[in-house]
Design a protein around this motif. Structure first.
Motif, PDB file in Angstrom:
ATOM      1  N   LEU A   1      13.393   2.511   0.019  1.00  0.00           N
ATOM      2  CA  LEU A   1      14.661   3.111   0.451  1.00  0.00           C
ATOM      3  C   LEU A   1      14.451   4.503   1.027  1.00  0.00           C
ATOM      4  CD1 LEU A   1      17.746   2.601   0.414  1.00  0.00           C
ATOM      5  CD2 LEU A   1      17.795   3.740  -1.807  1.00  0.00           C
ATOM      6  N   PHE A   2      13.546   5.257   0.436  1.00  0.00           N
ATOM      7  CA  PHE A   2      13.268   6.617   0.895  1.00  0.00           C
ATOM      8  C   PHE A   2      12.534   6.625   2.232  1.00  0.00           C
ATOM      9  CE2 PHE A   2      10.343  10.250   1.097  1.00  0.00           C
ATOM     10  CZ  PHE A   2      11.245  11.308   1.006  1.00  0.00           C
ATOM     11  N   VAL A   3      11.634   5.662   2.429  1.00  0.00           N
ATOM     12  CA  VAL A   3      10.748   5.680   3.597  1.00  0.00           C
ATOM     13  C   VAL A   3      11.358   4.995   4.811  1.00  0.00           C
ATOM     14  CG1 VAL A   3       8.513   4.886   4.471  1.00  0.00           C
ATOM     15  CG2 VAL A   3       8.681   5.835   2.169  1.00  0.00           C
ATOM     16  N   ILE A   4      12.119   3.901   4.596  1.00  0.00           N
ATOM     17  CA  ILE A   4      12.480   3.014   5.701  1.00  0.00           C
ATOM     18  C   ILE A   4      13.376   3.683   6.743  1.00  0.00           C
ATOM     19  CG2 ILE A   4      14.549   1.994   4.631  1.00  0.00           C
ATOM     20  CD1 ILE A   4      13.494  -0.733   5.685  1.00  0.00           C
ATOM     21  N   GLU A   5      14.258   4.593   6.327  1.00  0.00           N
ATOM     22  CA  GLU A   5      15.137   5.258   7.290  1.00  0.00           C
ATOM     23  C   GLU A   5      14.484   6.489   7.913  1.00  0.00           C
ATOM     24  OE1 GLU A   5      17.593   4.192   8.637  1.00  0.00           O
ATOM     25  OE2 GLU A   5      18.620   2.782   7.343  1.00  0.00           O
ATOM     26  N   ARG A   6      13.352   6.902   7.383  1.00  0.00           N
ATOM     27  CA  ARG A   6      12.653   8.060   7.949  1.00  0.00           C
ATOM     28  C   ARG A   6      11.569   7.647   8.933  1.00  0.00           C
ATOM     29  NH1 ARG A   6      14.704   9.329   3.197  1.00  0.00           N
ATOM     30  NH2 ARG A   6      15.387  11.463   2.748  1.00  0.00           N
ATOM     31  N   PHE A   7      10.848   6.591   8.617  1.00  0.00           N
ATOM     32  CA  PHE A   7       9.726   6.172   9.453  1.00  0.00           C
ATOM     33  C   PHE A   7       9.979   4.871  10.193  1.00  0.00           C
ATOM     34  CE2 PHE A   7       7.930   8.666   5.934  1.00  0.00           C
ATOM     35  CZ  PHE A   7       7.292   9.672   6.656  1.00  0.00           C
ATOM     36  N   GLY A   8      11.085   4.209   9.911  1.00  0.00           N
ATOM     37  CA  GLY A   8      11.387   2.958  10.596  1.00  0.00           C
ATOM     38  C   GLY A   8      10.871   1.749   9.836  1.00  0.00           C
ATOM     39  N   ARG A   9      11.309   0.566  10.274  1.00  0.00           N
ATOM     40  CA  ARG A   9      10.966  -0.665   9.570  1.00  0.00           C
ATOM     41  C   ARG A   9       9.494  -1.039   9.741  1.00  0.00           C
ATOM     42  NH1 ARG A   9      16.007   1.206   9.361  1.00  0.00           N
ATOM     43  NH2 ARG A   9      17.677  -0.323   9.601  1.00  0.00           N
ATOM     44  N   LYS A  10       8.984  -0.936  10.961  1.00  0.00           N
ATOM     45  CA  LYS A  10       7.613  -1.361  11.242  1.00  0.00           C
ATOM     46  C   LYS A  10       6.586  -0.544  10.464  1.00  0.00           C
ATOM     47  CE  LYS A  10       6.668  -1.625  15.568  1.00  0.00           C
ATOM     48  NZ  LYS A  10       6.616  -1.296  17.006  1.00  0.00           N
ATOM     49  N   LYS A  11       6.684   0.768  10.534  1.00  0.00           N
ATOM     50  CA  LYS A  11       5.711   1.631   9.856  1.00  0.00           C
ATOM     51  C   LYS A  11       5.800   1.496   8.340  1.00  0.00           C
ATOM     52  CE  LYS A  11       5.445   5.101  13.545  1.00  0.00           C
ATOM     53  NZ  LYS A  11       5.686   6.516  13.907  1.00  0.00           N
ATOM     54  N   THR A  12       7.022   1.282   7.832  1.00  0.00           N
ATOM     55  CA  THR A  12       7.183   1.113   6.391  1.00  0.00           C
ATOM     56  C   THR A  12       6.442  -0.123   5.894  1.00  0.00           C
ATOM     57  OG1 THR A  12       9.341   2.212   6.392  1.00  0.00           O
ATOM     58  CG2 THR A  12       8.865   0.746   4.550  1.00  0.00           C
ATOM     59  N   MET A  13       6.634  -1.253   6.586  1.00  0.00           N
ATOM     60  CA  MET A  13       5.951  -2.478   6.172  1.00  0.00           C
ATOM     61  C   MET A  13       4.435  -2.341   6.289  1.00  0.00           C
ATOM     62  SD  MET A  13       8.379  -5.634   7.524  1.00  0.00           S
ATOM     63  CE  MET A  13       8.454  -5.102   9.232  1.00  0.00           C
ATOM     64  N   ALA A  14       3.974  -1.753   7.384  1.00  0.00           N
ATOM     65  CA  ALA A  14       2.536  -1.612   7.589  1.00  0.00           C
ATOM     66  C   ALA A  14       1.906  -0.722   6.517  1.00  0.00           C
ATOM     67  CB  ALA A  14       2.267  -1.035   8.979  1.00  0.00           C
ATOM     68  N   LEU A  15       2.542   0.400   6.226  1.00  0.00           N
ATOM     69  CA  LEU A  15       2.017   1.323   5.219  1.00  0.00           C
ATOM     70  C   LEU A  15       1.960   0.659   3.843  1.00  0.00           C
ATOM     71  CD1 LEU A  15       1.122   4.177   4.416  1.00  0.00           C
ATOM     72  CD2 LEU A  15       3.539   4.766   4.121  1.00  0.00           C
ATOM     73  N   GLN A  16       2.991  -0.077   3.485  1.00  0.00           N
ATOM     74  CA  GLN A  16       3.021  -0.715   2.177  1.00  0.00           C
ATOM     75  C   GLN A  16       1.982  -1.826   2.059  1.00  0.00           C
ATOM     76  OE1 GLN A  16       7.277  -1.598   2.122  1.00  0.00           O
ATOM     77  NE2 GLN A  16       7.565  -0.126   0.481  1.00  0.00           N
ATOM     78  N   PHE A  17       1.751  -2.561   3.135  1.00  0.00           N
ATOM     79  CA  PHE A  17       0.698  -3.575   3.110  1.00  0.00           C
ATOM     80  C   PHE A  17      -0.672  -2.936   2.860  1.00  0.00           C
ATOM     81  CE2 PHE A  17       3.240  -6.969   5.409  1.00  0.00           C
ATOM     82  CZ  PHE A  17       3.033  -7.943   4.449  1.00  0.00           C
ATOM     83  N   LEU A  18      -0.929  -1.805   3.497  1.00  0.00           N
ATOM     84  CA  LEU A  18      -2.221  -1.132   3.330  1.00  0.00           C
ATOM     85  C   LEU A  18      -2.394  -0.601   1.906  1.00  0.00           C
ATOM     86  CD1 LEU A  18      -2.465   0.777   6.739  1.00  0.00           C
ATOM     87  CD2 LEU A  18      -3.698  -1.293   6.057  1.00  0.00           C
ATOM     88  N   ILE A  19      -1.321  -0.050   1.332  1.00  0.00           N
ATOM     89  CA  ILE A  19      -1.399   0.434  -0.053  1.00  0.00           C
ATOM     90  C   ILE A  19      -1.644  -0.734  -1.005  1.00  0.00           C
ATOM     91  CG2 ILE A  19      -0.126   1.562  -1.908  1.00  0.00           C
ATOM     92  CD1 ILE A  19       1.313   3.205   0.206  1.00  0.00           C
ATOM     93  N   PHE A  20      -0.991  -1.863  -0.738  1.00  0.00           N
ATOM     94  CA  PHE A  20      -1.207  -3.047  -1.577  1.00  0.00           C
ATOM     95  C   PHE A  20      -2.662  -3.494  -1.502  1.00  0.00           C
ATOM     96  CE2 PHE A  20      -1.594  -7.661  -1.910  1.00  0.00           C
ATOM     97  CZ  PHE A  20      -1.058  -7.890  -3.156  1.00  0.00           C
ATOM     98  N   ALA A  21      -3.224  -3.533  -0.294  1.00  0.00           N
ATOM     99  CA  ALA A  21      -4.625  -3.948  -0.140  1.00  0.00           C
ATOM    100  C   ALA A  21      -5.550  -3.034  -0.936  1.00  0.00           C
ATOM    101  CB  ALA A  21      -5.009  -3.950   1.335  1.00  0.00           C
ATOM    102  N   ALA A  22      -5.270  -1.731  -0.902  1.00  0.00           N
ATOM    103  CA  ALA A  22      -6.105  -0.785  -1.651  1.00  0.00           C
ATOM    104  C   ALA A  22      -5.991  -1.001  -3.158  1.00  0.00           C
ATOM    105  CB  ALA A  22      -5.711   0.643  -1.286  1.00  0.00           C
TER     106      ALA A  22
END
Length: 523
Positions: A389-410
């Motif tokens: 909720l905090f990230v999606i309206e600041r960075f947009g939908r695409k960047k939010t999903m991409a960033l979260q996928f990378l954190i999950f992989a780590a």
């Protein structure tokens, strides 16, 4: 306009006077002059009318679209009630999905089924969802979101309650597969919900809707903690259907989507729906004529329209994103109980799990500590929701999903090491589940926004189908492969997450701050 009419009047009057200046004065002259003036003003009236008619095409009349009406009414009592109704559906679906990680272990102990049979109990549910998601999307675009949700809620309750009295393993497979078929309509509740949300609150509300999913998952774990040691899995299945029965009872009071009604040519019904929204939100109804603000694709709910040139790349990328998201999310859900069960077999010297044969005799029931740790990892979805909720309206939908996928992989890479410390293991699973749950909600925000009204339900349904394909594959990684090679299993999950992050960056459209489309042209 008045200046144009005055100039025209003077021109015609001068022309008529010149034509009659040589006529004799007298009674006949007065009669003829009066006739001339009559013809003059008749001509003038026709000119005036012509000018006024021409001016209509220049100055448009008062019109409004569904998007403008929804934004004008804002978020009020209507949306609050719809949030509760949709959330109840979401909670019921969550309970049916969370029970999978508990049911398979219970059947393994009671009926002595093998590891592959145990994984199949989970797989048939996702197979049913995969086969039905596009069907429910087609049904929603053709006959309305409300009709599809009403039918699926009745079927879901019926098959879920029958599952609790299944006499043997084959009946469990059949009935849980039909439960999955009915659950395939669950994403359409998000479609209905999103179509009534103002653009400024849409992302926030859809993300917060996941609180109901997280609450349902936590409730299911608590029910299992109380019921499983004494009453067993049959009573757990039966009691877990209570939210399904409640949702089925309130379906007749669900509103139909005004966007669907306009797109299907039911403008009068759409106006009635919008008046209901305005009344409940204490807002004045907009004046004017309701129109569609885009060129509409002919036909509703056709799968092939998802691959037209404007949507082809978006659809293909979203299908992989949803596949990867479900593969990783349900992988974490299923591997949690497996990791807790197998943590005691962790080799002190090699730091890996010892291989476990697919034997029907090995049975270890979940104890209170296992359920408490499972509850903690389930609670991880709440911080994941608020982070999204905090990230999606600041960075947009695409960047939010991409960033979260990378954190999950780590975070998954940390599971290459077999931790004997339950606290460390629980913390890593807590982070992984919270992050991947946030990805799922971001995808639920983006997908309805990127598709037009007449393809929105089939678009979400197709994405849900691909998600169930990923979920159908994950039991064989989380419940079978991980028993023999933890490193290989975790490598697969991290690789899929990285590839999904790349797909997020490649999406051609960012929907942040944009209105939901009513249609598309075929140019």
């Amino acid at each position: 306009m008045s200046q144009i009419l005055n100039v025209t009047k003077r021109s015609i009057r001068n022309r008529v006077l010149n034509d009659y200046e040589d006529l004799d004065r007298g009674k006949d002259l007065g009669v003829k002059r009066n006739e001339a003036y009559g013809e003059c003003y008749e001509s003038l009236g026709s000119v005036s009318q012509e000018l006024e008619m021409n001016s209509v095409s220049v100055v448009p009349d008062d019109t409004f679209t569904v998007s403008q009406a929804v934004n004008a009414f804002g978020f009020g009592k209507f949306q609050a009630k719809l949030s509760l109704f949709t959330g109840l559906c979401w909670m019921a679906d969550s309970m049916e999905m969370t029970i999978l990680s508990i049911l398979s272990l219970a059947l393994h102990c009671e009926w002595r089924i093998s590891r592959y049979q145990q994984a199949l109990v989970t797989t048939v549910v996702f197979m049913g969802m995969m086969l039905s998601s596009t069907f429910w999307g087609f049904l929603s675009d053709r006959f309305g979101r409300k009709q599809a949700l009403t039918l699926c809620s009745v079927l879901l309750f019926y098959y879920a309650i029958l599952s609790s009295v299944a006499p043997n393993y084959l009946w469990v497979l059949l009935l849980r597969g039909l439960v999955g078929f009915a659950i395939g309509c669950g994403p359409q509740s998000v479609t209905l919900y999103a179509e009534f949300l103002p653009s400024k609150q849409r992302a926030k509300c859809v993300v917060l809707l996941d609180c109901f999913w997280a609450f349902g998952a936590c409730l299911e774990v608590l029910l299992a903690l109380i019921i499983m040691p004494t009453l067993g899995w049959r009573w757990l299945l039966a009691i877990s259907t209570a939210p399904l029965l409640a949702f089925a009872c309130i379906c007749p009071w669900l509103p139909e989507s005004a966007r669907y009604q306009v797109a299907s040519g039911q403008s009068e019904k759409a106006l009635e729906t919008l008046k209901r929204v305005a009344t409940e939100n204490n807002k004045p109804m907009l004046l004017g004529r309701l129109v569609v603000d885009d060129t509409v694709i002919t036909g509703r709910g056709r799968f092939k329209d998802l691959l037209i040139p404007q949507l082809r790349l978006t659809s293909i990328l979203l299908w992989f994103i949803w596949t990867g998201c479900a593969f990783c999310y349900y992988g974490v859900v299923l591997m949690t109980t497996e990791l807790f069960e197998a943590s005691e077999t962790c080799s002190r010297t090699e730091g890996i799990f010892q291989p476990v044969e697919s034997c029907s005799a090995d049975c270890r029931k979940l104890n209170t500590q296992d359920y408490m740790d499972l509850l903690w990892t389930t609670l991880a979805e709440f911080p994941g929701i608020f982070a999204t909720l905090f990230v999606i309206e600041r960075f947009g939908r695409k960047k939010t999903m991409a960033l979260q996928f990378l954190i999950f992989a780590a975070s998954v890479c940390l599971l290459f090491i077999c931790f004997k410390n339950r606290i460390v293991l629980t913390l890593i699973l807590f982070i992984a589940r919270g992050i991947i749950a946030g990805v799922f909600q971001a995808a639920y925000v983006y997908t309805p926004e990127v598709y037009p009204t007449q393809l929105r339900a089939i678009g979400v349904g197709a994405c849900s189908t691909m998600a169930r394909f990923g979920a159908m594959m994950t039991p064989y990684i989380a419940q079978v492969l991980m028993k023999s090679s933890l490193v290989l299993a975790m490598s697969i999950y991290s690789s899929v997450a990285v590839l999904a992050a790349v797909c997020c960056f490649l999406l051609p459209v960012e929907t942040k701050g944009k209105e939901m489309k009513e249609g598309l042209s075929r140019k």
